[in-house]
Design an enzyme around this catalytic site. Structure first.
Site, PDB file in Angstrom:
ATOM      1  N   ASP A 114      67.313 -25.662 111.722  1.00  0.00           N
ATOM      2  CA  ASP A 114      68.256 -26.773 111.776  1.00  0.00           C
ATOM      3  C   ASP A 114      67.453 -28.078 111.775  1.00  0.00           C
ATOM      4  OD1 ASP A 114      71.289 -27.462 112.451  1.00  0.00           O
ATOM      5  OD2 ASP A 114      69.993 -28.826 113.613  1.00  0.00           O
ATOM      6  N   ILE A 115      67.816 -28.987 110.851  1.00  0.00           N
ATOM      7  CA  ILE A 115      67.124 -30.274 110.755  1.00  0.00           C
ATOM      8  C   ILE A 115      67.463 -31.089 111.997  1.00  0.00           C
ATOM      9  CG2 ILE A 115      66.858 -32.391 109.417  1.00  0.00           C
ATOM     10  CD1 ILE A 115      67.634 -30.767 106.934  1.00  0.00           C
ATOM     11  N   GLU A 155      73.257 -28.964 107.890  1.00  0.00           N
ATOM     12  CA  GLU A 155      71.800 -29.076 107.880  1.00  0.00           C
ATOM     13  C   GLU A 155      71.146 -27.790 108.376  1.00  0.00           C
ATOM     14  OE1 GLU A 155      73.217 -30.774 111.870  1.00  0.00           O
ATOM     15  OE2 GLU A 155      73.914 -30.602 109.806  1.00  0.00           O
TER      16      GLU A 155
END
Length: 539
Positions: free
Chosen positions: A404-405, A447
């Site tokens: 996950d960004i 994301e």
């Protein structure tokens, strides 16, 4: 070499041969009409004969009753002189031989006087005696004679009343032999049947069954006991075939007789009046079969030229229906095809090729994330269980990574969604460049990304996660005039033998990796965490 012919042209070539088929149909139809006419005509003859027979039978019965009535009214002068009375009775039998015997019964009904004797027989309970007391001449039903002890029919007529008082009656008794002889003489042929029965279907006169004479049977009460088959109720108005007692189909009719107490039947075997018609029908069918035999080779040849290409196309169409879009069109010899079939074949092959390409494109789009070019979660749902099954069968480990960004919302809020899209695309390219061909990398949504890595134990999975994290952290992303670095948090989970979360092992791995990701976020982001089976499930 002649050019290709159309289906219409070929059918015209065979039209001359096909003329015989409608001809046969016309002949058969005509014969069916004749059959109906023959049956109707035979039924009308039977009904006319039956009505004539009924008239003769009723007339014969009424004449016997009139004989007794005339004798009772005019020939009995003095009932007290027994000798004179018996002489009169003997004279009556002399001139009326159809009667078996004749009796005088006094008003009290306690005895009877015959031609030669006097007997103490009480007949006051008989229905014909009660009718005579009311002055009504009567023909009885079939009775067991108390004097003769034989089944008999009684013709009863009262003597003239004196001062309104009943003076007794005369009865003449006879069996049904007389009527039976009349009916036997009325048979037009040996196979024709004319007989009488009760309305319940018990035989009263003789009849023929398979050439044998069958006689009626009676019990000790004079009731007929031999059951016979009667025509259907509507047989008088509608031609009806039925099986008689011999098991043969007959055409018959019936009419009530003697106030509906008896039934008069007339029947004729079906073979008798349809024999000639059967030969005509047989010859017609033979001619039709010969015509069909002559036409068959030509029709088979035409059918093959049309059906063989259609069968091949049908098989391919069914394969396409079942999802086999990549099959090639069958190679057929188009030189001998009709023009219409040839065009259908060519157009179908072109259409099948286009369908195959479009299905391939649609399948790719259905499993692809259009923004990043990566596979999507639907692809993971289809291929993930297969990959896990291969690892289990090979007894090899399998790992799942979820990335996950970090602070991606700030990227969108600060530099805009276009920059956010570029960040997602760069992240996808970095992931794809660092994975093996056997690994599955997808964009889960937003994301978040996921990786399914077969043949990867926990150490290798953590090493892979750390390499990806480090590569993304070091990569500078340029979006127009903007330049930025991002980090990712990663959760790692291994394939477990038992399912703790969800309903499948894929769900179990994804949920555990997601929980490990949550731990990485909670522990400061830009880091990798691994799910341990000792970790509490509610973490």
């Amino acid at each position: 070499m002649a050019g290709p012919q159309s289906i219409a042209a070929r059918l015209r070539a065979f039209s001359i041969l096909l003329v015989t088929i409608p001809l046969c149909v016309s002949v058969i139809t005509f014969l069916l009409v004749i059959r109906g006419i023959v049956v109707d005509s035979s039924h009308r003859d039977i009904v006319v004969e039956l009505k004539h027979h009924k008239f003769l039978a009723e007339d014969w019965l009424n004449y016997r009753l009139r004989d007794v009535f005339f004798f009772a009214q005019n020939r009995i002068q003095k009932t007290s002189d027994i000798n004179m009375l018996q002489v009169g009775l003997r004279n009556f039998l002399t001139f009326h031989s159809s009667f078996d015997t004749v009796f005088f019964i006094p008003p009290e009904g306690s005895f009877v006087v015959g031609p030669y004797d006097k007997s103490s027989l009480d007949v006051a309970d008989r229905e014909y005696f009660k009718q005579a007391q009311q002055g009504i001449p009567t023909i009885s039903n079939l009775l067991a004679g108390r004097y003769t002890r034989q089944p008999t029919v009684v013709f009863a007529a009262p003597l003239p009343f004196k001062n309104g008082k009943f003076q007794g009656l005369i009865i003449g008794s006879l069996g049904l032999q007389g009527i039976n002889e009349i009916l036997s003489h009325l048979r037009r042929t040996q196979n024709d049947q004319t007989y009488m029965a009760t309305r319940e279907g018990f035989l009263l006169t003789t009849r023929l069954i398979n050439g044998q004479v069958v006689h009626p049977q009676y019990d000790n009460q004079g009731h007929a006991t031999l059951k016979t088959t009667l025509p259907p109720a509507n047989s008088l108005h509608k031609p009806t075939f039925y099986k008689n007692d011999a098991g043969n189909f007959v055409l018959g009719a019936s009419q009530p007789l003697k106030n509906d107490e008896w039934v008069l039947v007339q029947e004729r075997p079906l073979d008798e009046f349809l024999y000639g018609y059967g030969w005509i029908l047989l010859m017609t069918i033979a001619g039709a079969l010969i015509s069909i035999a002559l036409l068959t080779p030509f029709l088979i040849r035409l059918a093959r030229r049309i059906t063989l290409p259609l069968k091949s196309l049908t098989v391919m169409a069914e394969e396409i229906t079942h999802g086999q879009y990549d099959n090639e069109c069958p190679l057929l010899d188009t030189e001998d095809m009709p023009v219409e079939i040839k065009r259908l074949y060519e157009n179908f092959c072109f259409m099948a090729e286009r369908v195959s390409q479009q299905v391939t494109d649609l399948e790719y789009l259905s499993y692809c994330d259009t923004l990043t070019g990566m596979r999507n979660r639907r692809y993971l749902t289809r291929e993930g269980p297969r990959l896990i099954n291969l690892c289990e069968r090979g007894n090899t480990p399998c790992s799942c990574l979820i990335l996950d960004i970090d602070h991606f919302k700030n990227v969108n809020d600060t530099w805009g969604h276009d920059t956010g899209d570029i960040v997602l695309q760069n992240t996808a390219r970095t992931l794809s460049s660092m994975l093996r061909a056997s690994d599955i990398a997808i964009r889960m949504g937003g994301e978040e990304f996921a990786i399914l890595a077969p043949h990867t134990d926990k150490e290798a999975a953590m090493t892979l996660a750390e390499r990806i994290r480090s590569a993304i952290e070091q990569k500078k992303i340029t979006a127009g005039e903007n330049s930025l670095n991002i980090t990712v948090s990663t959760g790692v989970a291994l394939l477990a033998p038992n399912v703790t979360f969800g309903s499948t092992k894929l769900d179990d791995m994804l949920i555990k990796a997601d929980k490990a990701l949550y731990m990485a976020k909670s522990n400061g982001r830009n880091r990798c965490e691994q799910w341990a089976e000792t970790t509490p499930p509610d973490t």
